[in-house]
Design an enzyme around this catalytic site. Structure first.
Site, short mmCIF file in Angstrom:
data_model
loop_
_atom_site.label_atom_id
_atom_site.label_comp_id
_atom_site.label_asym_id
_atom_site.label_seq_id
_atom_site.Cartn_x
_atom_site.Cartn_y
_atom_site.Cartn_z
N GLY A 1 -6.13 -2.51 8.18
CA GLY A 1 -5.69 -3.62 9.03
C GLY A 1 -5.72 -3.27 10.51
O GLY A 1 -5.65 -4.15 11.37
N SER B 1 -10.64 -1.15 4.95
CA SER B 1 -9.90 -2.14 4.16
C SER B 1 -10.33 -2.13 2.69
O SER B 1 -11.34 -1.54 2.32
CB SER B 1 -10.12 -3.53 4.74
OG SER B 1 -11.42 -3.99 4.37
N CYS B 2 -9.58 -2.85 1.89
CA CYS B 2 -9.89 -2.95 0.46
C CYS B 2 -11.29 -3.52 0.24
O CYS B 2 -12.07 -2.99 -0.57
CB CYS B 2 -8.86 -3.83 -0.23
SG CYS B 2 -8.48 -5.36 0.64
N ASN B 3 -11.64 -4.56 0.97
CA ASN B 3 -12.97 -5.16 0.80
C ASN B 3 -14.06 -4.21 1.27
O ASN B 3 -15.10 -4.07 0.61
CB ASN B 3 -13.06 -6.48 1.60
CG ASN B 3 -12.42 -7.63 0.84
OD1 ASN B 3 -12.78 -7.89 -0.31
ND2 ASN B 3 -11.49 -8.33 1.47
N HIS C 1 -9.88 -9.76 -5.18
CA HIS C 1 -11.02 -10.35 -4.48
C HIS C 1 -12.23 -10.32 -5.43
O HIS C 1 -12.31 -9.44 -6.30
CB HIS C 1 -11.44 -9.51 -3.26
CG HIS C 1 -10.35 -9.26 -2.26
ND1 HIS C 1 -9.72 -10.25 -1.55
CD2 HIS C 1 -9.82 -8.09 -1.81
CE1 HIS C 1 -8.85 -9.71 -0.72
NE2 HIS C 1 -8.88 -8.41 -0.86
N ILE D 1 0.84 -1.21 0.00
CA ILE D 1 0.00 0.00 0.00
C ILE D 1 0.87 1.26 0.00
O ILE D 1 0.65 2.19 -0.78
CB ILE D 1 -0.95 -0.01 1.23
CG1 ILE D 1 -1.86 -1.25 1.21
CG2 ILE D 1 -1.76 1.27 1.29
CD1 ILE D 1 -2.75 -1.40 0.00
N HIS E 1 -16.05 -8.31 7.90
CA HIS E 1 -16.26 -7.25 6.90
C HIS E 1 -17.58 -6.50 7.10
O HIS E 1 -17.66 -5.30 6.84
CB HIS E 1 -16.19 -7.85 5.50
CG HIS E 1 -14.92 -8.62 5.27
ND1 HIS E 1 -14.82 -9.97 5.48
CD2 HIS E 1 -13.70 -8.20 4.87
CE1 HIS E 1 -13.58 -10.37 5.22
NE2 HIS E 1 -12.88 -9.31 4.85
P1 NAD Z 1 3.32 -4.66 3.67
O1 NAD Z 1 3.80 -5.73 4.57
O2 NAD Z 1 3.34 -4.87 2.20
O3 NAD Z 1 4.18 -3.33 3.96
C1 NAD Z 1 4.46 -2.88 5.26
C2 NAD Z 1 5.60 -1.88 5.28
O4 NAD Z 1 5.77 -1.41 6.61
C3 NAD Z 1 6.94 -2.42 4.86
O5 NAD Z 1 7.59 -1.42 4.09
C4 NAD Z 1 7.71 -2.58 6.19
O6 NAD Z 1 9.09 -2.44 6.02
C5 NAD Z 1 7.15 -1.44 6.99
N1 NAD Z 1 7.22 -1.52 8.45
C6 NAD Z 1 7.24 -0.45 9.25
N2 NAD Z 1 7.24 -0.82 10.54
C7 NAD Z 1 7.24 -2.14 10.56
C8 NAD Z 1 7.24 -3.08 11.62
N3 NAD Z 1 7.28 -2.72 12.91
N4 NAD Z 1 7.21 -4.38 11.29
C9 NAD Z 1 7.19 -4.79 9.99
N5 NAD Z 1 7.18 -3.91 8.95
C10 NAD Z 1 7.21 -2.59 9.24
O7 NAD Z 1 1.86 -4.27 4.18
P2 NAD Z 1 0.63 -3.80 3.29
O8 NAD Z 1 0.02 -4.98 2.62
O9 NAD Z 1 1.01 -2.62 2.49
O10 NAD Z 1 -0.43 -3.39 4.42
C11 NAD Z 1 -0.33 -2.15 5.11
C12 NAD Z 1 -1.66 -1.83 5.74
O11 NAD Z 1 -2.62 -1.67 4.70
C13 NAD Z 1 -2.23 -2.91 6.68
O12 NAD Z 1 -3.01 -2.29 7.67
C14 NAD Z 1 -3.14 -3.70 5.76
O13 NAD Z 1 -4.16 -4.40 6.44
C15 NAD Z 1 -3.72 -2.57 4.91
N6 NAD Z 1 -4.23 -3.00 3.61
C16 NAD Z 1 -3.56 -3.92 2.86
C17 NAD Z 1 -4.08 -4.31 1.64
C18 NAD Z 1 -3.40 -5.34 0.81
O14 NAD Z 1 -4.06 -6.02 0.04
N7 NAD Z 1 -2.09 -5.50 0.90
C19 NAD Z 1 -5.26 -3.72 1.16
C20 NAD Z 1 -5.89 -2.72 1.91
C21 NAD Z 1 -5.36 -2.38 3.15
#
Ligand code: NAD
Length: 355
Positions: free
Chosen positions: A110, A139-141, A220, A12, A194
């Site tokens: 999340g 969230s995305c959903n 999804h 994201i 959800h």
């Molecule tokens: P990701 O794991 O791809 O990226 C997380 C980033 O945070 C990485 O760059 C990591 O280095 C960094 N980071 C900073 N502090 C950290 C720590 N203490 N521990 C581990 N990593 C750390 O995550 P994402 O998929 O981008 O998700 C981020 C948020 O967005 C979450 O809340 C998730 O639920 C939400 N989200 C994700 C999606 C999806 O499909 N991936 C969709 C909508 C919302």
């Protein structure tokens, strides 16, 4: 210029960073990451200032020849507002850092809803976010559900939403996630989280959701049944209602798009960055009205549908712009709503953001 810090540069965060950088009224101060990996190398190649999550991790970046501009704390000090895109649950622990520096923040879906003053979807409640300091983009959903349910609720009233969410097993980069060859009720209990999450932005709407996970990384797919209070005579007015929504992309039958795979192919052909699809993809042929029951199938690109929502959330927190104005600008800059199908279908796509 609004100075935006991105804490968490993963699926994201990297997309939000690029979307923010493209806006005429925002600039990216820097991005914070935990690990020096290919994404970190990509961030510096893109010209972003890289920050390490904490002091101990700075040396790990130096080992691969990247000199961090500082730590997350330094990024917060240098920024007017933070987008927290760290893994689920980490954002809540970061909030105290933002509070210490009196800096507003946009959290992600999340996190628990209690992480912020309100949960946010630009289509539903942008203007309520003008007076708060912390928002959580759902969230995305949930974003995908809200974009469909909100116009139906406004036009016809909604008695009940029933949604089955067939969820991707993981993102393309999440190689350790499954299922590998399975279909798993997730959760097996009903409702899934959800439905309650949708109610954080549409509290009046009765909703039940069921979730499953399947072995794909693409998108999804939602199967929706919405019972309407005051339904139209036939489905055509609902199709027109959706065609006028700026972040709903109606997939016409002639396009031959039969699933998430062809949708991603379409996005790549269209030259969209990373093959992203910021809009809900709603199959026109699935839109059906049986009495008061409306049915449809839609695909949601989990990696990108929340990206324009983050941009709008930043404006809501920090500027005087109204929701329609922000959404129009975000859409224009990212190329949302410019449907390539508009000239080939009977539906006029005058896709101005609805109030
Ligand atoms: P990701 O794991 O791809 O990226 C997380 C980033 O945070 C990485 O760059 C990591 O280095 C960094 N980071 C900073 N502090 C950290 C720590 N203490 N521990 C581990 N990593 C750390 O995550 P994402 O998929 O981008 O998700 C981020 C948020 O967005 C979450 O809340 C998730 O639920 C939400 N989200 C994700 C999606 C999806 O499909 N991936 C969709 C909508 C919302």
């Amino acid at each position: 210029m609004l100075r935006v810090g991105i804490n968490g540069y993963g699926t994201i965060g990297k997309r939000v960073a690029d979307a923010v950088r493209a806006q005429p009224d925002m600039t990216v101060v820097g991005v914070a990451k935990q690990c020096p990996d290919y994404v970190a190398v990509g961030a510096t190649a893109e010209g972003y200032q890289l920050y390490a999550t904490d002091d101990d991790r700075r040396d790990r970046f130096r080992e691969i020849g990247i000199e961090p501009a500082g730590t997350v704390e330094d990024l917060v000090v240098a920024s007017d507002v933070i987008v927290d895109a760290t893994p689920a649950g980490v954002g809540a622990t970061n909030r105290s850092v933002y509070e210490r520096h009196d800096t507003s923040a946009v959290f992600q879906g999340g996190e628990d809803a209690t992480v912020a003053d309100m949960s946010f979807t630009a289509r539903v409640n942008y203007d309520e976010a003008i007076d708060v300091e912390y928002v959580r983009v759902v969230s995305c959903n949930t974003t995908g559900l809200a974009r469909v349910v909100a116009p139906l609720e406004e036009r016809y009233g909604v008695e009940k939403v029933r949604a089955t969410l067939v969820r991707r097993g993981g993102d393309p980069g999440q190689t350790g996630r499954g299922p590998i060859n399975d279909a798993i009720p997730d959760p097996v209990s009903i409702p899934s989280h959800h439905g309650p999450d949708l109610q954080t932005v549409l509290p009046e709407v009765a909703v039940e959701t069921i979730g499953l996970k399947v072995p794909t990384t693409m998108m999804h797919v939602h199967a929706l049944n919405v019972s309407l209070t005051d339904p139209p005579e036939d489905v055509d007015p609902i199709r027109e209602l959706f065609a006028a929504e700026d972040r709903l992309l109606t997939i016409p039958e002639f396009a031959g798009i039969d699933g998430a795979g062809t949708l991603k192919d379409f996005a790549l052909d269209a030259g969209r960055p990373r093959g992203d699809i910021w809009e809900n993809c709603l199959w026109e042929a699935s839109c059906t009205l049986e009495g008061a029951d409306f049915y449809c199938l839609q695909a949601i690109h989990q990696e990108s549908d929340v990206v324009p929502e983050n941009v709008d959330a930043l404006r809501a927190l920090t500027s005087d712009r109204r929701g329609t104005e922000s959404r129009r600008l975000t859409n224009e800059v990212l190329g949302i709503g410019a449907s390539q199908f508009a000239d080939h279908t009977g539906l006029a796509h005058d896709r101005q953001p609805a109030d």
